[in-house]
Design an enzyme around this catalytic site. Structure first.
Site, PDB file in Angstrom:
ATOM      1  N   GLU A 120       1.167   0.612   4.522  1.00 36.34           N
ATOM      2  CA  GLU A 120       1.970   1.602   3.882  1.00 36.34           C
ATOM      3  C   GLU A 120       1.174   1.855   2.414  1.00 36.34           C
ATOM      4  O   GLU A 120       1.130   1.170   1.682  1.00 36.34           O
ATOM      5  CB  GLU A 120       3.447   1.182   3.544  1.00 36.34           C
ATOM      6  CG  GLU A 120       4.321   1.216   4.985  1.00 36.34           C
ATOM      7  CD  GLU A 120       5.559   1.014   4.585  1.00 36.34           C
ATOM      8  OE1 GLU A 120       6.285   1.462   3.694  1.00 36.34           O
ATOM      9  OE2 GLU A 120       6.292   0.148   5.295  1.00 36.34           O
ATOM     10  N   GLU A 176       8.507  -5.633   5.441  1.00 31.07           N
ATOM     11  CA  GLU A 176       8.984  -6.140   4.016  1.00 31.07           C
ATOM     12  C   GLU A 176      10.067  -7.018   3.948  1.00 31.07           C
ATOM     13  O   GLU A 176      11.038  -6.933   3.415  1.00 31.07           O
ATOM     14  CB  GLU A 176       9.578  -4.947   3.352  1.00 31.07           C
ATOM     15  CG  GLU A 176       8.020  -3.938   2.915  1.00 31.07           C
ATOM     16  CD  GLU A 176       8.509  -2.614   2.233  1.00 31.07           C
ATOM     17  OE1 GLU A 176       9.799  -2.398   2.063  1.00 31.07           O
ATOM     18  OE2 GLU A 176       7.458  -2.061   1.880  1.00 31.07           O
ATOM     19  N   TYR A 184       2.452   1.807  -3.095  1.00 34.65           N
ATOM     20  CA  TYR A 184       3.085   3.104  -3.528  1.00 34.65           C
ATOM     21  C   TYR A 184       3.045   3.402  -5.174  1.00 34.65           C
ATOM     22  O   TYR A 184       2.960   2.499  -5.869  1.00 34.65           O
ATOM     23  CB  TYR A 184       4.432   3.206  -3.174  1.00 34.65           C
ATOM     24  CG  TYR A 184       4.799   3.437  -1.757  1.00 34.65           C
ATOM     25  CD1 TYR A 184       4.369   4.552  -0.636  1.00 34.65           C
ATOM     26  CD2 TYR A 184       5.506   2.165  -1.143  1.00 34.65           C
ATOM     27  CE1 TYR A 184       4.852   4.557   0.587  1.00 34.65           C
ATOM     28  CE2 TYR A 184       5.645   2.342   0.417  1.00 34.65           C
ATOM     29  CZ  TYR A 184       5.566   3.476   1.038  1.00 34.65           C
ATOM     30  OH  TYR A 184       5.777   3.479   2.303  1.00 34.65           O
TER      31      TYR A 184
HETATM   32  O1  AHR Z   1       8.101   4.259   3.508  1.00 35.26           O
HETATM   33  C1  AHR Z   1       9.272   4.378   3.377  1.00 35.26           C
HETATM   34  C2  AHR Z   1       9.805   2.921   3.292  1.00 35.26           C
HETATM   35  O2  AHR Z   1       9.114   2.182   2.255  1.00 35.26           O
HETATM   36  C3  AHR Z   1       9.384   1.991   4.326  1.00 35.26           C
HETATM   37  O3  AHR Z   1      10.610   2.052   5.169  1.00 35.26           O
HETATM   38  C4  AHR Z   1       9.705   0.778   3.791  1.00 35.26           C
HETATM   39  O4  AHR Z   1       8.784  -0.252   4.877  1.00 35.26           O
HETATM   40  C5  AHR Z   1       8.911   0.791   2.445  1.00 35.26           C
HETATM   41  O5  AHR Z   1       9.723   0.243   1.554  1.00 35.26           O
END
Ligand code: AHR
Length: 476
Positions: A301, A182, A253
């Site tokens: 992720e 990131e 996310y």
């Molecule tokens: O998964 C938690 C965090 O989310 C990770 O460390 C980061 O890469 C993302 O922002």
């Protein structure tokens, strides 16, 4: 989850499946996960010397059993934000000589009792492939090359012999490497502008290929499709390193807070569009450079994350393995995870790797108590079921079904994909019903499959806000 009847009139959907229309193969890397030095993911998560279930390495065997049941194909390590301040040398060698350090990313204290060699041993025990990240926050080309030499060079050099003297006679042979994490994020240690990062990634990747020409390199895309620089970041970074890297990362996310269930489940459609956007951006750069290479997307992720529950750490405290992001999931979150997996499989032509973030305790399908039991959360079940069922190739599925309006645009009420395994004759249909009120009744038309698939019509009903995996055929 199985099909059932429901009071409301069903929504009708139709799907036609034929074995000729395939998207891509079901790579086990699509069922990856992520283990970061963060909270209790490592310490008291996978690693707890002295725990009644710990093996001689200090690995919790109760957790290992669950990881194997989950069916995880690859695990990314050691971060995440953590990697951008990490000195990998701290985590190798005799444990009693390893330094304790401040972890700036998560405002914690890291003992380094678990490091690269432990992770590799743990991966072997879990039956999964390691995916490593190098620190391009506070460090650079030399340290990345050193770590690669330590891991992959057979022997006869200082670093490869150091690995051997640390107990790993054979190279760890790590194929997948992330060039930082990131790096577009202002919170990231060593965050830098896109062009600078792209040049650093290119230089690091080129040098890493000199050590091991067969590594696969993942360059950092944006930290989120919602980031203001999404797509512009990818274009600028790839302009510098397109010919060096193999995969571009995408993080996705989903926070249910303040959303209706249908709006929340529409988030999988956002992921769908984000993948298309990264592919389009990468292909655009490739076309400009007249390159024959086609990059793939590493969604390294993804998960449900109740970000709204985040509490800033106390600036005066530096706890060891504090409980962080220990979200508890419900049935709707499980449906969301199924829905996101369906999206990933539908893009198996361009998505190469996908990591459920994370694996244990931190926004995770597996939870543990220090000194106590390990258990699974609701999101464990769809992941494990789909990972076990999906084999062979992903079939192209265009469902004919009504849509509803969401932020992402018009979203189909039914999310669906199917996999077909030539070897076993297994035909699996994976579905999510995004309707809050009515079941979806899907008519599936099968054409042109060899035995044991029976051509003709099948009917499958999925209750509201539920997921379903249906095996339509399998050779006995
Ligand atoms: O998964 C938690 C965090 O989310 C990770 O460390 C980061 O890469 C993302 O922002």
């Amino acid at each position: 989850m199985t099909t059932s009847t429901h009071d409301a009139d069903p929504i009708e959907a139709a799907i036609t499946l034929t074995p000729e229309l395939r998207v891509g193969s079901v790579d086990r890397r699509l069922f990856g996960s992520f283990l970061e030095h963060m909270g209790r993911a490592v310490h008291t998560g996978v690693f707890e010397p002295g725990h009644p279930a710990a093996d001689p390495d200090g690995f919790r065997t109760d957790v290992l059993d669950l990881v194997r049941r989950l069916g995880v194909g690859v695990v990314r390590y050691p971060g995440g934000n953590f990697v951008s301040g990490y000195r990998w040398e701290d985590g190798v060698g005799p444990p009693e000589e390893r330094p304790t350090r401040l972890d700036l990313a998560w405002h914690s204290t890291e003992t380094n009792a678990f490091g690269t060699d432990e992770f590799m041993r743990w991966c072997r025990a879990a039956g999964t492939e390691p995916m490593m990240a190098v620190n391009l926050g506070t460090r650079g080309v030399q340290e990345a090359v050193d770590l690669l030499e330590y891991c992959n060079h057979p022997g006869g050099t200082r670093l490869s012999d150091l690995r051997r003297s640390n107990g790993a006679e054979e190279p760890h042979d790590v194929r997948l490497w992330c060039l930082g994490n990131e790096m577009d994020g202002a919170w990231q240690i060593g965050h830098r502008p896109a062009t600078d990062y792209g040049r650093l990634a290119a230089a690091t990747g080129r040098a890493m290929r000199m050590v091991d020409p067969d590594v696969e390199l993942v360059v950092c895309g944006s930290s989120s499709p919602a980031a203001p620089t999404f797509a512009a970041w990818e274009a600028a970074v790839l302009t510098e390193c397109y010919d060096v890297v193999d995969h571009v990362s995408l993080h996705s996310y989903h926070d249910p807070t303040g959303r209706t269930p249908a709006a929340y489940l529409a988030g999988a459609h956002d992921l769908d569009r984000a993948i298309d956007a990264v592919v389009a951006t990468a292909d655009h750069v490739g076309a400009r450079l007249r390159s024959r290479r086609r990059l793939r997307v590493a969604v390294d992720e993804w998960n449900v994350w109740y970000m709204s529950r985040w509490v800033d750490p106390d600036p005066d405290l530096w706890p060891q393995a504090p409980p962080l992001l220990e979200d508890t999931y419900d049935d709707l979150d499980a449906t969301m995870v199924a829905s996101l997996l369906i999206t990933l499989l539908r893009h198996s032509d361009r998505v190469s790797v996908a990591c459920l973030a994370q694996l244990v305790n931190v926004i995770a399908p597996i939870r543990t108590e220090p000194g106590g039991p390990a258990w699974t959360q609701t999101i464990f079940e769809p992941f494990a079921r789909i990972a076990a069922a999906a084999r062979g190739d992903v079939l192209r599925v265009e469902s004919r079904v009504a849509t509803y309006e969401a932020e992402a645009g018009d979203v189909p009420l039914l999310a669906a994909t199917a996999t077909w395994d030539d070897e076993t004759g297994a035909l699996q249909l994976l579905m999510v019903n995004r309707s809050e009120t009515a079941p979806v009744r899907t008519t599936v038309d099968l054409h042109g499959f060899p035995a044991p698939v029976v051509a003709g019509r099948h009917e499958v009903v999925v209750p509201p806000l539920s997921w379903s995996v249906v095996e339509l055929a399998r050779r006995s």
